[in-house]
Enzyme design. Structure first.
Site, PDB file in Angstrom:
ATOM      1  N   SER A  89      35.086  20.953  34.767  1.00 35.95           N
ATOM      2  CA  SER A  89      35.302  19.354  34.427  1.00 35.95           C
ATOM      3  C   SER A  89      35.536  18.995  33.860  1.00 35.95           C
ATOM      4  O   SER A  89      35.762  17.848  33.839  1.00 35.95           O
ATOM      5  CB  SER A  89      32.933  19.098  34.779  1.00 35.95           C
ATOM      6  OG  SER A  89      33.132  19.124  35.967  1.00 35.95           O
ATOM      7  N   TYR A 145      25.045  12.973  39.024  1.00 32.86           N
ATOM      8  CA  TYR A 145      26.651  14.482  38.593  1.00 32.86           C
ATOM      9  C   TYR A 145      26.782  14.147  39.843  1.00 32.86           C
ATOM     10  O   TYR A 145      26.519  14.599  40.825  1.00 32.86           O
ATOM     11  CB  TYR A 145      26.712  15.318  38.183  1.00 32.86           C
ATOM     12  CG  TYR A 145      27.814  15.380  36.731  1.00 32.86           C
ATOM     13  CD1 TYR A 145      27.842  15.433  36.319  1.00 32.86           C
ATOM     14  CD2 TYR A 145      28.853  16.376  37.952  1.00 32.86           C
ATOM     15  CE1 TYR A 145      29.120  15.918  35.462  1.00 32.86           C
ATOM     16  CE2 TYR A 145      29.662  16.147  37.626  1.00 32.86           C
ATOM     17  CZ  TYR A 145      30.421  16.471  36.389  1.00 32.86           C
ATOM     18  OH  TYR A 145      31.437  16.884  35.509  1.00 32.86           O
ATOM     19  N   SER A 146      27.888  13.659  40.322  1.00 34.71           N
ATOM     20  CA  SER A 146      28.791  13.631  41.027  1.00 34.71           C
ATOM     21  C   SER A 146      30.368  14.101  41.564  1.00 34.71           C
ATOM     22  O   SER A 146      31.121  13.187  41.069  1.00 34.71           O
ATOM     23  CB  SER A 146      28.566  12.868  42.885  1.00 34.71           C
ATOM     24  OG  SER A 146      29.650  12.471  43.893  1.00 34.71           O
ATOM     25  N   ASN A 147      30.390  15.201  42.009  1.00 34.17           N
ATOM     26  CA  ASN A 147      31.821  15.742  42.216  1.00 34.17           C
ATOM     27  C   ASN A 147      32.993  14.514  43.221  1.00 34.17           C
ATOM     28  O   ASN A 147      34.080  14.609  42.703  1.00 34.17           O
ATOM     29  CB  ASN A 147      32.643  17.113  42.984  1.00 34.17           C
ATOM     30  CG  ASN A 147      31.907  18.128  41.150  1.00 34.17           C
ATOM     31  OD1 ASN A 147      32.563  18.206  40.344  1.00 34.17           O
ATOM     32  ND2 ASN A 147      30.857  19.128  40.970  1.00 34.17           N
ATOM     33  N   GLY A 179      32.297  22.760  30.755  1.00 37.24           N
ATOM     34  CA  GLY A 179      32.624  22.864  32.313  1.00 37.24           C
ATOM     35  C   GLY A 179      32.623  24.370  33.480  1.00 37.24           C
ATOM     36  O   GLY A 179      32.524  24.645  32.573  1.00 37.24           O
TER      37      GLY A 179
END
Length: 377
Positions: A92, A191-193, A332
């Site tokens: 991330s 949190y959203s990828n 990340g």
């Protein structure tokens, strides 16, 4: 992808092998600045390996002084030392690069933070008229995280992803098939990828070029980040690097560590595909926080909390150290690699930690202690 706190049990025990790299006796962080010497940092690095890592590295830059340390091994069942300048998947931390390009486009007037997703990607997601670019950057969109739709370790089916190519449209559609985590975009942090897959597509729509090309021409080449790459679908890591592993269930019970170093990084895409080194991440954060990549007003937007009391802005995170200072950067989790890269606001000290977990334990608290030692002494 973002690190998640979890404890997975691995079948094997790791034996630590220590390798310390220092430029010279003078290359000790913190002389006159408060950071501990190599012995204190090395002890904490060794502790990470003893607790739950195959290998680990740290780089501390204090002005012109640099200290690098490694512990553990680069590959299981060998005595090969972790390369102190080696490459690793940064997960991330990729998001900070993507966010920087988005904000550069805002500065150029090519898009706006309050543009709705629907204006750039019609019918891509439900409620796209209310979800804005700002919401995507700060994880307040309410969009379901596509990562939660995937098979993950220790399920053996995860190994089928090694050679599979994913498109962002496919991953976004998987997420959009689930109810949102919030029906009021901009109010709740989750949190959203998925949001960063959408931002990668918006960069392409705004520039006519893939987001990887834009990161390359706007950040990597100008800053000479020669060891940093966006591999796309290419599965290997060029240059010296430790190998990474995932825990997989065995038929007879328990788990075993499977080498998953080579894998198709389209699984992560714009949410976490990049490969880099500690040196390159230090240089990137120094340029970003030093105002070389964004004008002051947009850097201020990046550093402002997406929601009150949350240490995350627009693609940039921060943390309070034990000595009361705030450091900026990101962390990340690429499953087989975990990384943390932060810098002080005055750019005096940069610390990057990377490790290959063996999944026996959650190492977040121990890494936080190492970061505190490096920043505070």
């Amino acid at each position: 992808m973002q690190r998640v706190r979890r404890v997975l049990v691995a079948a094997s025990t790791v034996v630590a092998v220590v390798a310390v790299v220092a430029g010279s006796a003078a290359a000790v962080p913190g002389r006159g600045g408060g950071a501990p010497g190599p012995a204190g940092l090395q002890e904490k690095l060794d502790g990470l390996v003893a607790e739950g890592a195959v290998g680990a590295l740290v780089e501390v830059r204090d002005g012109r002084q640099v200290w690098r340390g490694t512990s553990g091994v680069a590959e299981r069942d060998t005595a090969r030392a972790v390369p102190a300048r080696g490459r690793f998947r940064i997960g991330s931390i990729t998001k900070t690069f993507v966010a920087t390009v988005v904000l550069q486009l805002v500065g150029e007037g090519r898009l706006r933070l309050d543009d709705p997703v629907e204006a750039w990607l019609p019918r891509a997601v439900p409620d796209g008229r209310r979800i804005t670019v700002r919401h995507l950057l700060g994880h307040t969109s309410g969009l379901y995280d596509y990562k939660r739709t995937l098979t993950v370790p220790p399920d053996p089916a995860f190994l089928d992803y090694r050679h599979r190519t994913w498109t962002p449209e496919e991953q976004i559609a998987r997420a959009a098939a689930h109810p949102p985590t919030s029906t009021r975009p901009g109010t709740v942090y989750a949190y959203s990828n998925t949001g960063y897959l959408l931002l990668g597509r918006i960069i392409e729509q705004a520039t006519g070029r893939p987001y990887a090309q834009e990161i390359g021409r706007r950040i990597l080449r100008p800053l000479r980040l020669h060891a940093t790459s966006l591999p796309g679908t290419y599965p290997r890591i060029h240059g010296a690097h430790p190998r990474g592993y995932v825990p997989i269930e065995q038929e007879g019970g328990g788990t075993r560590l499977v080498d998953f170093t080579e894998m198709n990084p389209s699984l992560f895409g714009a949410s976490g595909e990049m490969i880099s080194t500690a040196r390159d991440l230090d240089r990137f954060l120094a340029a970003l926080l030093g105002g070389r990549l964004l004008p002051d007003r947009l850097l201020a937007e990046m550093r402002a909390p997406a929601v009150p009391e949350r240490a995350y802005g627009l693609g940039l995170a921060w943390k309070e150290t034990a000595c009361g200072s705030t450091v900026y950067g990101n962390d990340g989790d690429a499953m087989t690699y975990q990384s943390w890269s932060f810098t002080t606001p005055d750019l005096r000290r940069h610390v990057t930690v990377a490790l290959t977990p063996d999944h026996r334990a959650d190492l977040d608290d121990s890494v936080d202690a190492l970061l505190d030692a490096a920043f505070c002494g």
